[in-house]
Design a protein around this motif. Structure first.
Motif, mmCIF file in Angstrom:
data_model
loop_
_atom_site.group_PDB
_atom_site.id
_atom_site.type_symbol
_atom_site.label_atom_id
_atom_site.label_comp_id
_atom_site.label_asym_id
_atom_site.label_seq_id
_atom_site.Cartn_x
_atom_site.Cartn_y
_atom_site.Cartn_z
ATOM 1 N N UNK A 1 0.648 4.037 -6.916
ATOM 2 C CA UNK A 1 -0.772 4.031 -6.550
ATOM 3 C C UNK A 1 -1.589 3.238 -7.562
ATOM 4 N N UNK A 2 -1.253 3.380 -8.833
ATOM 5 C CA UNK A 2 -1.949 2.632 -9.879
ATOM 6 C C UNK A 2 -1.712 1.138 -9.713
ATOM 7 N N UNK A 3 -0.478 0.753 -9.446
ATOM 8 C CA UNK A 3 -0.149 -0.653 -9.245
ATOM 9 C C UNK A 3 -0.886 -1.203 -8.017
ATOM 10 N N UNK A 4 -0.948 -0.431 -6.958
ATOM 11 C CA UNK A 4 -1.656 -0.836 -5.751
ATOM 12 C C UNK A 4 -3.149 -1.026 -6.033
ATOM 13 N N UNK A 5 -3.735 -0.104 -6.773
ATOM 14 C CA UNK A 5 -5.157 -0.193 -7.103
ATOM 15 C C UNK A 5 -5.446 -1.436 -7.954
ATOM 16 N N UNK A 6 -4.577 -1.715 -8.909
ATOM 17 C CA UNK A 6 -4.763 -2.898 -9.749
ATOM 18 C C UNK A 6 -4.642 -4.171 -8.928
ATOM 19 N N UNK A 7 -3.725 -4.207 -7.989
ATOM 20 C CA UNK A 7 -3.571 -5.368 -7.123
ATOM 21 C C UNK A 7 -4.797 -5.606 -6.254
ATOM 22 N N UNK B 1 5.380 17.062 2.739
ATOM 23 C CA UNK B 1 5.793 17.791 3.922
ATOM 24 C C UNK B 1 5.661 19.280 3.646
ATOM 25 N N UNK B 2 5.303 20.028 4.667
ATOM 26 C CA UNK B 2 5.143 21.458 4.467
ATOM 27 C C UNK B 2 6.476 22.072 4.039
ATOM 28 N N UNK B 3 6.421 22.852 2.985
ATOM 29 C CA UNK B 3 7.614 23.522 2.496
ATOM 30 C C UNK B 3 8.450 22.677 1.550
ATOM 31 N N UNK B 4 8.065 21.407 1.321
ATOM 32 C CA UNK B 4 8.828 20.542 0.425
ATOM 33 C C UNK B 4 7.951 20.216 -0.781
ATOM 34 N N UNK B 5 8.445 20.550 -1.940
ATOM 35 C CA UNK B 5 7.715 20.313 -3.184
ATOM 36 C C UNK B 5 8.248 19.040 -3.836
ATOM 37 N N UNK B 6 7.347 18.153 -4.246
ATOM 38 C CA UNK B 6 7.770 16.944 -4.946
ATOM 39 C C UNK B 6 8.073 17.283 -6.400
ATOM 40 N N UNK B 7 9.123 16.704 -6.924
ATOM 41 C CA UNK B 7 9.456 16.911 -8.321
ATOM 42 C C UNK B 7 8.549 16.086 -9.214
ATOM 43 N N UNK B 8 8.621 16.366 -10.494
ATOM 44 C CA UNK B 8 7.780 15.672 -11.464
ATOM 45 C C UNK B 8 8.033 14.167 -11.427
ATOM 46 N N UNK B 9 9.287 13.755 -11.363
ATOM 47 C CA UNK B 9 9.589 12.325 -11.349
ATOM 48 C C UNK B 9 9.053 11.662 -10.078
ATOM 49 N N UNK B 10 9.079 12.376 -8.953
ATOM 50 C CA UNK B 10 8.516 11.840 -7.706
ATOM 51 C C UNK B 10 7.008 11.667 -7.823
ATOM 52 N N UNK B 11 6.354 12.657 -8.417
ATOM 53 C CA UNK B 11 4.896 12.578 -8.575
ATOM 54 C C UNK B 11 4.507 11.470 -9.541
ATOM 55 N N UNK B 12 5.254 11.298 -10.621
ATOM 56 C CA UNK B 12 4.975 10.218 -11.573
ATOM 57 C C UNK B 12 5.194 8.868 -10.902
ATOM 58 N N UNK B 13 6.272 8.741 -10.151
ATOM 59 C CA UNK B 13 6.541 7.501 -9.425
ATOM 60 C C UNK B 13 5.433 7.172 -8.437
ATOM 61 N N UNK B 14 4.966 8.173 -7.709
ATOM 62 C CA UNK B 14 3.882 7.971 -6.748
ATOM 63 C C UNK B 14 2.600 7.559 -7.470
ATOM 64 N N UNK C 1 0.845 -1.152 0.000
ATOM 65 C CA UNK C 1 0.000 0.000 0.000
ATOM 66 C C UNK C 1 0.899 1.227 0.000
ATOM 67 N N UNK C 2 0.719 2.093 -0.989
ATOM 68 C CA UNK C 2 1.569 3.265 -1.107
ATOM 69 C C UNK C 2 0.777 4.513 -0.746
ATOM 70 N N UNK C 3 1.346 5.307 0.101
ATOM 71 C CA UNK C 3 0.754 6.584 0.465
ATOM 72 C C UNK C 3 1.764 7.672 0.173
ATOM 73 N N UNK C 4 1.256 8.777 -0.334
ATOM 74 C CA UNK C 4 2.128 9.900 -0.632
ATOM 75 C C UNK C 4 1.739 11.043 0.291
#
Length: 71
Positions: free
Chosen positions: A24-30, A7-20, A1-4
């Motif tokens: 999440x998609x893999x978790x939902x399919x499972x 943190x306040x003041x920390x911005x996720x990069x595009x690659x982090x958001x795509x990975x998340x 189960x993946x949760x994203x």
């Protein structure tokens, strides 16, 4: 189960958001596979077998949802 969590003041990069998103998609399919397998297995049982387990056919969907999603 993946949760994203962000943190306040920390911005996720595009690659982090795509990975998340992909995790999440893999978790939902499972979870959906667990749901379908539970429905398939319970539907394969006879009414007598289900009765021995204390299950009515109308309960199969809710049992599968609980097995897969914990709801």
């Amino acid at each position: 189960m993946a949760n994203v969590s962000v943190l306040s003041g920390v911005e996720l990069g595009l690659s982090d958001r795509i990975g998340a998103f992909l995790r999440n998609l893999q978790d939902a399919r499972g979870r959906y596979r667990v749901y379908r397998q539970t429905v398939r297995e319970l539907n394969a049982l006879t009414d007598r077998d289900l009765s021995d387990l204390g299950i009515n056919r109308t309960m199969i969907d809710s049992i599968a949802v609980e097995a897969a999603y914990g709801k």
